[in-house]
Design a protein around this motif. Sequence first.
Motif, mmCIF file in Angstrom:
data_model
loop_
_atom_site.group_PDB
_atom_site.id
_atom_site.type_symbol
_atom_site.label_atom_id
_atom_site.label_comp_id
_atom_site.label_asym_id
_atom_site.label_seq_id
_atom_site.Cartn_x
_atom_site.Cartn_y
_atom_site.Cartn_z
ATOM 1 N N ASN A 117 9.202 121.679 114.551
ATOM 2 C CA ASN A 117 10.451 121.965 113.841
ATOM 3 C C ASN A 117 11.531 120.952 114.224
ATOM 4 O OD1 ASN A 117 12.402 123.273 112.327
ATOM 5 N ND2 ASN A 117 12.799 124.830 113.876
ATOM 6 N N ARG A 118 11.603 120.612 115.509
ATOM 7 C CA ARG A 118 12.610 119.639 115.945
ATOM 8 C C ARG A 118 12.396 118.292 115.264
ATOM 9 N NH1 ARG A 118 15.375 121.617 120.421
ATOM 10 N NH2 ARG A 118 14.255 123.298 121.461
ATOM 11 N N SER A 123 13.117 118.657 111.472
ATOM 12 C CA SER A 123 14.541 118.844 111.235
ATOM 13 C C SER A 123 15.304 117.537 111.418
ATOM 14 C CB SER A 123 15.069 119.906 112.205
ATOM 15 O OG SER A 123 16.466 119.959 112.191
ATOM 16 N N ARG A 158 18.389 113.136 109.185
ATOM 17 C CA ARG A 158 18.706 111.707 109.205
ATOM 18 C C ARG A 158 18.238 110.998 107.948
ATOM 19 N NH1 ARG A 158 22.302 110.171 113.311
ATOM 20 N NH2 ARG A 158 22.086 111.717 114.922
ATOM 21 N N GLN A 164 15.666 107.729 117.006
ATOM 22 C CA GLN A 164 16.178 109.102 116.926
ATOM 23 C C GLN A 164 15.134 110.090 117.457
ATOM 24 O OE1 GLN A 164 19.200 110.043 116.372
ATOM 25 N NE2 GLN A 164 20.124 108.240 115.430
ATOM 26 N N LYS A 215 15.156 110.463 121.088
ATOM 27 C CA LYS A 215 16.251 111.232 121.665
ATOM 28 C C LYS A 215 15.895 112.699 121.846
ATOM 29 C CE LYS A 215 20.510 110.386 120.337
ATOM 30 N NZ LYS A 215 21.690 110.018 119.524
ATOM 31 N N LEU A 216 14.856 113.145 121.152
ATOM 32 C CA LEU A 216 14.444 114.540 121.348
ATOM 33 C C LEU A 216 13.830 114.657 122.742
ATOM 34 C CD1 LEU A 216 12.811 115.323 117.890
ATOM 35 C CD2 LEU A 216 15.104 115.941 118.684
ATOM 36 N N ILE A 217 14.277 115.671 123.465
ATOM 37 C CA ILE A 217 13.831 115.835 124.849
ATOM 38 C C ILE A 217 12.313 116.037 124.910
ATOM 39 C CG2 ILE A 217 14.141 117.253 126.941
ATOM 40 C CD1 ILE A 217 16.760 115.876 126.082
ATOM 41 N N ASP A 218 11.760 116.685 123.902
ATOM 42 C CA ASP A 218 10.331 116.997 123.912
ATOM 43 C C ASP A 218 9.455 115.843 123.420
ATOM 44 O OD1 ASP A 218 10.275 119.615 125.007
ATOM 45 O OD2 ASP A 218 11.130 120.380 123.152
ATOM 46 N N VAL A 219 10.066 114.761 123.023
ATOM 47 C CA VAL A 219 9.283 113.612 122.581
ATOM 48 C C VAL A 219 9.101 112.674 123.781
ATOM 49 C CG1 VAL A 219 9.254 111.588 121.084
ATOM 50 C CG2 VAL A 219 9.987 113.804 120.189
#
Lengths: 632, 183
Positions: free
Chosen positions: B33-34, B37, B42, B79, B82-86
Amino acid sequence: MAEPGHVPGAGSSAAIASERARREMLRDARVTSRGGVRPRIGADALCEAILLQGSDTIWGYPGGVILPLYDVLADHPGLRHILVRHEQAAAHAADGYARASGKVGVCLGTSGPGATNLVTGVGTAMLDSVPMVAITGNVPNALIGKDAFQEIDITGITLPMTKHNYLVRSADEIPYVIAEAFHIARSGRPGPVHVDITKDALMGETAATHPSAADIEAGLPGYRPKVDGHPRQIKLLAEAIAGAHRPVILAGHGVLIAGAERELLELARAAQIPITWTLLGIGVIDEKDPLAYGYMGMHGWKHVNRAIQSADLLIGIGMRFDDRVTGNVRTYAPKAKIAHIDIDPAEIGKNVVADLPIVGDAKHVLDALLPLITKVDPAIRTDYFAELATWRTESEGSSWHGSGGFRDGVLSADFVVDRIAAGSGFDANLTADVGQNQMWVARYGAFRRPNSHISSGGLGTMGFALPAAMGAAVAVPEKVSWAIAGDGGFQMTLQELATVVQERIPVKIALMDNKKLGMIRQWQEIVYAGNYHSEQLAGPDYLKLCEAYGLPAWKVSTPDQADAAVAAALAEDGPALIWFEIAERQNVYPMMPAGKGLSDLIDKWGDDGEDVTEGDAGPRLDPMHPTEGGPK
Amino acid sequence: MSVGTSARSLPGSGEERRHLIVAIVNNKPGVLNRVASLMRARNFNIESLAVSVTERSDTSRMTLTIVGDEVHVEQAAKQLYKLIDVLKVQDVTDDSTVEHELALIKVRATKRSRPEIVSVAEMHRAKVVDLGDEAVIVEVVGEPADIDALVELLREFGIKELVRTGSVVMSRGSGSIEEQVKR
């Protein structure tokens, strides 16, 4: 039928959990009586974790599912809870607290509407890279997804406007998640982190211990902010600076966040480079410093934008070249090479092409750059600086500011901002709202100290000033905290007057009342050919309003009353308000119409109190399809 | 009125093409989902997306195909990072890779057309995995372009249903994106 009632899937484990959760929503939740020893629950772990992270204030509003936290708050006396009147204000207050102090701001709301009310403030913090932890309660685990009372998918809502978010379902997770949330909020490019905690997680007994900072970092393999710039790039920047004849520094919020003001000044002095700043970069340098050149962009100083347009090297530090800064990118600084330093790699190359990209923390990069800078003899810049000085004199002279422009007894906004700043010894924290007042504060606030200017830049959230100034006042009690708001923004969050009175938060409110949505009126005048709509704004008698709230207040309608009112407000120990009845039709000039470039500023200065009349609006300019021939 | 004559070039005015992005992410609820989304917010359009657990049960691997120019796609990758889980993102478009996709194609069939369908399938190294009186299911694994070609050929018989997994990709040689994840 053995089972009475209408329970779907009666007897299944899910149904039993859901029934239990429904009962829990209503029953008296206190774990033991006041006198007895009570077990440590999730809510205790939450309070401990916040205190361990160095934050001492929660801005919040209670509600059903968050009540277990309120049940234990009194047992954590180091933590001050400030009850606001609307959750949006809680988020803005946490934001102002964070911006003024550099600490992480904490706000709190219950599930459902409490959580959705926080959202505007969380978004505001996101766009301006403000460290914040927003905590919400949620319905018990077993009721999630059942559309229970005050249930909403709040993590789904905050996902795109937070740096990270969590749904915590058990008490044991709380210490780790809160520590991680604070770490993420404050490190790298800061931002808001949202932690949604179910009621049963808040109530559950737990022995979970608090992790160390090293544990937290080790647990985040996908999050390693890069603070040191690449040495080769830094060397190239030093070479570019040595070769530049007309360099300009563009300093942004990142300089303040990194605490790199001293390094910035050292660079500017060593290489003799004028410093300009973005809206959120205000305060990176004492505005009285000879190398402080001014505020840039859409409503920035004409001389500053001229310097940028004529530069051969732009050094962007901790800023993001947003549209309010560049205008039309095609015509932006056409002769300049662009060096761009930012800790967020995604900012580099996003809005403008960077000729010299450097990913890193402003302080680290400048520290590495300074030893490589060849000291520049100021004599080399004589012609450049002389030209800049001429431009500055022209542009400042055409402004009302300092030119006695508050003529004919009309109270002009720039004068009011000037008197507030001067009356507070140029040492107060000035928090702006959004619109004309925000631009006047940015232009005329004469800031001399880092983090003394607080403004909703990215999201442009009206109603920001009063609650954010509350936050600043609590975070930095030794400094005066002003909220400078227009009558539009003030009316959006004026319910917080009750908060500042109840909690005796000594915010000084400057209400800039032009009885208009001033920026809307300005656009309708200039861009929409005087086709005014919904710009007239009625308001209450603010003296009576303040009387009703129990707040001392003064009304100022002429310039000669201003200084005395500012002094009187400052003499109050607690909160106070000054109602400035300012000129109704004063515009913020210069102005760069949307779609235009920095060289296309409308620069029209009035010669009386009412600078432009409705009949004198000039040809229509379409903001989406600007044409030539508009008012210049 | 502008000062100079030369216009500054905008980021991302280059040539658009299809890019293959590999992301190693935490195998946790909500991570898909992150990613989705973020791409929506973007303004990046995901052409296809394949997700599965990796050799380690705590990480998943996503293969995204995105159409855009270099800068646009680079921005998407930044971008994502920047997701913590990536944990790791790589644009493997220009690497030497094996890129495969699986498709199931349910084709209308009669007694007469069936042998012809089977032979078209065999010519494309596809398998017939279900044989009915009125339809057959063809399974094909290969490069997306090969699948496109087979789909075109089968279209004349009438396609009742078509499902494709989206590309999964792996770089050739001994390198491993999963081993590059810093822990």
